[in-house]
Every structure is written in structure tokens, then in C-alpha cells.
Design a protein around this motif. Structure first.
Motif, PDB file in Angstrom:
ATOM      1  N   ALA A  45       0.693  -1.176  -0.143  1.00  0.00           N
ATOM      2  CA  ALA A  45      -0.155   0.039   0.070  1.00  0.00           C
ATOM      3  C   ALA A  45       0.892   1.285  -0.004  1.00  0.00           C
ATOM      4  N   LEU A  46       2.007   1.256   0.677  1.00  0.00           N
ATOM      5  CA  LEU A  46       2.843   2.382   0.763  1.00  0.00           C
ATOM      6  C   LEU A  46       3.586   2.576  -0.355  1.00  0.00           C
ATOM      7  N   LEU A  47       4.026   1.304  -1.046  1.00  0.00           N
ATOM      8  CA  LEU A  47       4.709   1.566  -2.331  1.00  0.00           C
ATOM      9  C   LEU A  47       3.903   2.088  -3.245  1.00  0.00           C
ATOM     10  N   VAL A  48       2.794   1.491  -3.402  1.00  0.00           N
ATOM     11  CA  VAL A  48       1.764   2.018  -4.487  1.00  0.00           C
ATOM     12  C   VAL A  48       1.201   3.504  -4.227  1.00  0.00           C
ATOM     13  N   GLY A  49       0.840   3.843  -2.939  1.00  0.00           N
ATOM     14  CA  GLY A  49       0.380   4.960  -2.872  1.00  0.00           C
ATOM     15  C   GLY A  49       1.053   6.192  -2.565  1.00  0.00           C
ATOM     16  N   LEU A  50       2.183   6.134  -1.818  1.00  0.00           N
ATOM     17  CA  LEU A  50       2.894   7.276  -1.629  1.00  0.00           C
ATOM     18  C   LEU A  50       3.481   7.910  -2.811  1.00  0.00           C
ATOM     19  N   PRO A  51       4.447   7.086  -3.545  1.00  0.00           N
ATOM     20  CA  PRO A  51       5.082   7.907  -4.609  1.00  0.00           C
ATOM     21  C   PRO A  51       3.942   8.582  -5.512  1.00  0.00           C
ATOM     22  N   SER A  52       2.969   7.698  -6.164  1.00  0.00           N
ATOM     23  CA  SER A  52       1.878   8.256  -6.880  1.00  0.00           C
ATOM     24  C   SER A  52       1.064   9.438  -6.590  1.00  0.00           C
ATOM     25  N   GLY A  53       0.877   9.233  -4.982  1.00  0.00           N
ATOM     26  CA  GLY A  53       0.271  10.409  -4.415  1.00  0.00           C
ATOM     27  C   GLY A  53       1.108  11.817  -4.154  1.00  0.00           C
ATOM     28  N   ILE A  54       2.184  11.701  -4.173  1.00  0.00           N
ATOM     29  CA  ILE A  54       3.048  12.703  -3.950  1.00  0.00           C
ATOM     30  C   ILE A  54       3.475  13.210  -5.509  1.00  0.00           C
ATOM     31  N   LEU A  55       3.546  12.660  -6.405  1.00  0.00           N
ATOM     32  CA  LEU A  55       3.762  13.025  -7.928  1.00  0.00           C
ATOM     33  C   LEU A  55       2.364  13.719  -8.136  1.00  0.00           C
ATOM     34  N   ALA A  56       1.293  13.067  -7.730  1.00  0.00           N
ATOM     35  CA  ALA A  56       0.288  13.992  -8.416  1.00  0.00           C
ATOM     36  C   ALA A  56      -0.190  15.313  -7.600  1.00  0.00           C
ATOM     37  N   GLY A  57       0.295  15.198  -6.478  1.00  0.00           N
ATOM     38  CA  GLY A  57       0.417  16.451  -5.740  1.00  0.00           C
ATOM     39  C   GLY A  57       1.251  17.558  -6.114  1.00  0.00           C
ATOM     40  N   LEU A  58       2.633  17.004  -6.484  1.00  0.00           N
ATOM     41  CA  LEU A  58       3.546  18.046  -6.890  1.00  0.00           C
ATOM     42  C   LEU A  58       3.080  18.390  -8.314  1.00  0.00           C
ATOM     43  N   PHE A  59       2.507  17.772  -9.221  1.00  0.00           N
ATOM     44  CA  PHE A  59       2.141  18.205 -10.600  1.00  0.00           C
ATOM     45  C   PHE A  59       0.654  18.277 -10.605  1.00  0.00           C
ATOM     46  N   LYS A  60       0.065  19.160 -10.001  1.00  0.00           N
ATOM     47  CA  LYS A  60      -1.542  19.145  -9.677  1.00  0.00           C
ATOM     48  C   LYS A  60      -2.002  19.698 -10.966  1.00  0.00           C
ATOM     49  N   ASN A  61      -3.210  19.173 -11.342  1.00  0.00           N
ATOM     50  CA  ASN A  61      -4.084  19.450 -12.549  1.00  0.00           C
ATOM     51  C   ASN A  61      -3.098  18.983 -13.874  1.00  0.00           C
ATOM     52  N   SER A  62      -2.181  18.232 -13.932  1.00  0.00           N
ATOM     53  CA  SER A  62      -1.709  17.737 -14.891  1.00  0.00           C
ATOM     54  C   SER A  62      -2.242  16.307 -15.489  1.00  0.00           C
ATOM     55  N   PRO A  63      -1.816  15.765 -16.660  1.00  0.00           N
ATOM     56  CA  PRO A  63      -2.444  14.669 -17.076  1.00  0.00           C
ATOM     57  C   PRO A  63      -2.176  13.713 -16.000  1.00  0.00           C
ATOM     58  N   GLY A 133      -2.643   7.252  -1.262  1.00  0.00           N
ATOM     59  CA  GLY A 133      -2.118   7.936  -2.299  1.00  0.00           C
ATOM     60  C   GLY A 133      -3.032   9.481  -2.337  1.00  0.00           C
ATOM     61  N   ARG A 134      -4.485   9.242  -2.284  1.00  0.00           N
ATOM     62  CA  ARG A 134      -5.224  10.459  -2.082  1.00  0.00           C
ATOM     63  C   ARG A 134      -4.857  11.490  -1.196  1.00  0.00           C
ATOM     64  N   MET A 135      -4.690  10.772   0.168  1.00  0.00           N
ATOM     65  CA  MET A 135      -4.191  11.603   1.298  1.00  0.00           C
ATOM     66  C   MET A 135      -2.672  12.223   1.078  1.00  0.00           C
ATOM     67  N   ALA A 136      -1.928  11.402   0.469  1.00  0.00           N
ATOM     68  CA  ALA A 136      -0.517  11.971   0.257  1.00  0.00           C
ATOM     69  C   ALA A 136      -0.721  13.233  -0.766  1.00  0.00           C
ATOM     70  N   ARG A 137      -1.497  13.069  -1.814  1.00  0.00           N
ATOM     71  CA  ARG A 137      -1.686  14.101  -2.897  1.00  0.00           C
ATOM     72  C   ARG A 137      -2.280  15.393  -2.087  1.00  0.00           C
ATOM     73  N   ALA A 138      -3.275  15.203  -1.352  1.00  0.00           N
ATOM     74  CA  ALA A 138      -3.851  16.275  -0.697  1.00  0.00           C
ATOM     75  C   ALA A 138      -2.743  16.958   0.463  1.00  0.00           C
ATOM     76  N   ALA A 139      -2.114  16.112   1.082  1.00  0.00           N
ATOM     77  CA  ALA A 139      -1.230  16.744   1.993  1.00  0.00           C
ATOM     78  C   ALA A 139      -0.051  17.717   1.316  1.00  0.00           C
ATOM     79  N   VAL A 140       0.404  16.993   0.198  1.00  0.00           N
ATOM     80  CA  VAL A 140       1.509  17.766  -0.824  1.00  0.00           C
ATOM     81  C   VAL A 140       1.146  19.051  -1.065  1.00  0.00           C
ATOM     82  N   ILE A 141      -0.409  19.150  -1.665  1.00  0.00           N
ATOM     83  CA  ILE A 141      -0.710  20.526  -2.112  1.00  0.00           C
ATOM     84  C   ILE A 141      -1.073  21.197  -0.942  1.00  0.00           C
ATOM     85  N   GLU A 142      -1.389  20.797   0.139  1.00  0.00           N
ATOM     86  CA  GLU A 142      -1.426  21.955   1.235  1.00  0.00           C
ATOM     87  C   GLU A 142      -0.086  22.506   1.571  1.00  0.00           C
ATOM     88  N   ALA A 143       0.873  21.514   1.612  1.00  0.00           N
ATOM     89  CA  ALA A 143       2.193  22.090   1.933  1.00  0.00           C
ATOM     90  C   ALA A 143       2.647  22.988   0.892  1.00  0.00           C
TER      91      ALA A 143
END
Length: 255
Positions: A45-63, A133-143
């Protein structure tokens, strides 16, 4: 019930309603298989969720972010028993890549143990990974929206430095809380997965006890699972309290 409670400090969980055997040895014998599956599922779960969620947060609204949102929502919406059944049918029955059910202790045959572990661990991990992953995305966007990030860019720091030193450190605080709250999902999902894949853990013992109306076994198992959930949440809360507040994990004037 009072007699049962009075025996708990000595480790006496009572006896089973059906076979009249002590409950504590039966549960302890199932703990290694349960821990193995829980740790493997959490790792996936961590290997799947964390990297993808962090990348999605860093590149918000990207494809990639849009694709991640669709895939994570679909993955989070799938019931564990349905996802596990699909993996079992595809990889275990149709393609015969991995064994669909069963268990071999790691001490007996490490390779076979890993083969039997793959399907249930992926079923459990893929069920929890999208939420992490969704929580990681939200946390990165907030930060990224904090003032110290703008200050870091104004100081001329590279984006990689800002992300590694400040964004991810603050995002991990929120993710640590999310991890503690999702222990309940991990424990309940493990019961379903153990029964589906014939995994001889404590979760399958609970299912058997429910079907056989073995009330004493259910009583003891619920106590153990609730204690684990409360203990892990307490440790997470204590760990979060020890972390520096957000205002301190920022740039100092000398950076």
C-alpha cells in the motif's frame, strides 16, 4: 463475563465454546501468519500509494494527476473481496501464475511462502493504497500552499530542495495521522482476505468463530483487535506530538 474479565491480567482469554480448548494458545498460533500478511499488505500500500500521491500533488492538474484521480477513485471503490477474487481468478486459476489459496510457513519453505503471500498481500495493499495516495496528494498540495514555500522560491532554492526539505517533511505529519486512522481498515480488510485466500491467520479464526457462534472466541478476538487498534493510534498520536510544529519545519533566515 466478570470471571472472564478477571482472568485477563493473567493472560487467560477463556476457552472455546465448541472444543473447550484454551483460546490464548489458539490465537497466538495464528499471530505470525496474520502479522506477515498485514506487514506485506501495508508495504505494498505504501509503495503504491505514496509515490503516486506525492507526484500527483507536485504536478497538480497535470495529465498524470487526472489519471491518478481516476485510478485511485476506482481502486478505492472496489470491495476487497471482489478485488481479491479477480486476482485469484486471473493469476491463480486462468493463468496459473501463482497459487490461489493456501499457506506455507516461511521457516518451512521461504520461496513457497512468498508465492502464497503475493495474491493476498496485493489484494490487501491495492485496497488501501489508493486511499493513502489520495491523502498524500492532499497533504502535498496543502504544504505547497504554505508561505515558507514561496519564501524558499524567493531565496532561489531549487524545487527539488524545497520539496525534499520542507514540503515532504510537513506532508509526512498528516500522513502519519492518516496511517493511524487506517489501521482499522487494515485489520478489517485482513479478515476478509484471510477467509478468501484460506490464509490461516487470526482473521480467519474470527470468521470461523462467527459461523460457529463461538461467542468466547469472538469476545477474545474483538478484544485483541480493538487493543491493537487503540495501541497503534496512541503511538501515532504520541509520535505526532513529538514532531516539531509546522511553523518550525520551515526556512530559517540564514538558509
Amino acid at each position: 463475563y466478570v470471571d472472564w474479565i478477571s482472568g485477563l491480567p493473567a493472560g487467560d482469554l477463556g476457552i472455546t465454546f465448541r472444543s473447550r480448548q484454551p483460546i490464548a494458545p489458539l490465537l497466538l498460533a495464528r499471530i505470525p501468519a496474520t502479522l506477515e500478511l498485514a506487514l506485506a499488505g501495508l508495504l505494498i500500500a505504501l509503495l503504491v500509494g505514496l509515490p503516486s500521491g506525492i507526484l500527483a500533488g507536485l504536478f497538480k492538474n497535470s495529465p498524470f494527476d487526472h489519471l491518478f484521480s481516476i485510478v485511485s477513485l476506482a481502486g478505492y471503490s472496489m470491495p476487497l473481496f471482489w478485488l481479491g477474487t479477480l486476482l485469484m481468478v486471473w493469476l491463480g486459476v486462468n493463468w496459473k501464475v501463482l497459487p490461489s489459496q493456501g499457506y506455507v510457513p516461511f521457516t518451512q519453505d521461504p520461496l513457497k511462502n512468498l508465492q502464497y503471500l503475493v495474491l493476498p498481500a496485493f489484494s490487501l495493499g491495492l485496497g488501501l493504497g489508493p486511499y493513502i495516495g489520495r491523502m498524500a496528494r492532499a497533504a502535498v498540495i496543502e504544504a505547497l500552499q504554505e508561505q515558507y514555500v514561496n519564501y524558499a522560491h524567493a531565496k532561489g532554492l531549487r524545487m527539488r530542495t524545497v520539496v525534499n526539505r520542507y514540503v515532504l517533511r510537513n506532508a509526512m505529519i498528516s500522513l502519519l495521522v492518516v496511517f493511524g486512522l487506517n489501521i482499522g481498515f487494515l485489520l478489517s480488510g485482513q479478515i476478509v482476505i484471510e477467509e478468501l485466500f484460506n490464509w490461516p491467520g487470526a482473521g480467519r479464526l474470527i470468521v470461523r468463530a462467527v459461523l460457529e457462534r463461538d461467542y468466547f472466541m469472538i469476545q477474545a478476538s474483538v478484544l485483541i483487535y480493538a487493543s491493537i487498534f487503540l495501541a497503534i493510534n496512541l503511538l501515532v498520536e504520541l509520535r505526532v506530538e513529538e514532531l516539531p510544529p509546522k511553523a518550525l519545519v520551515t526556512l530559517s533566515p540564514g538558509v
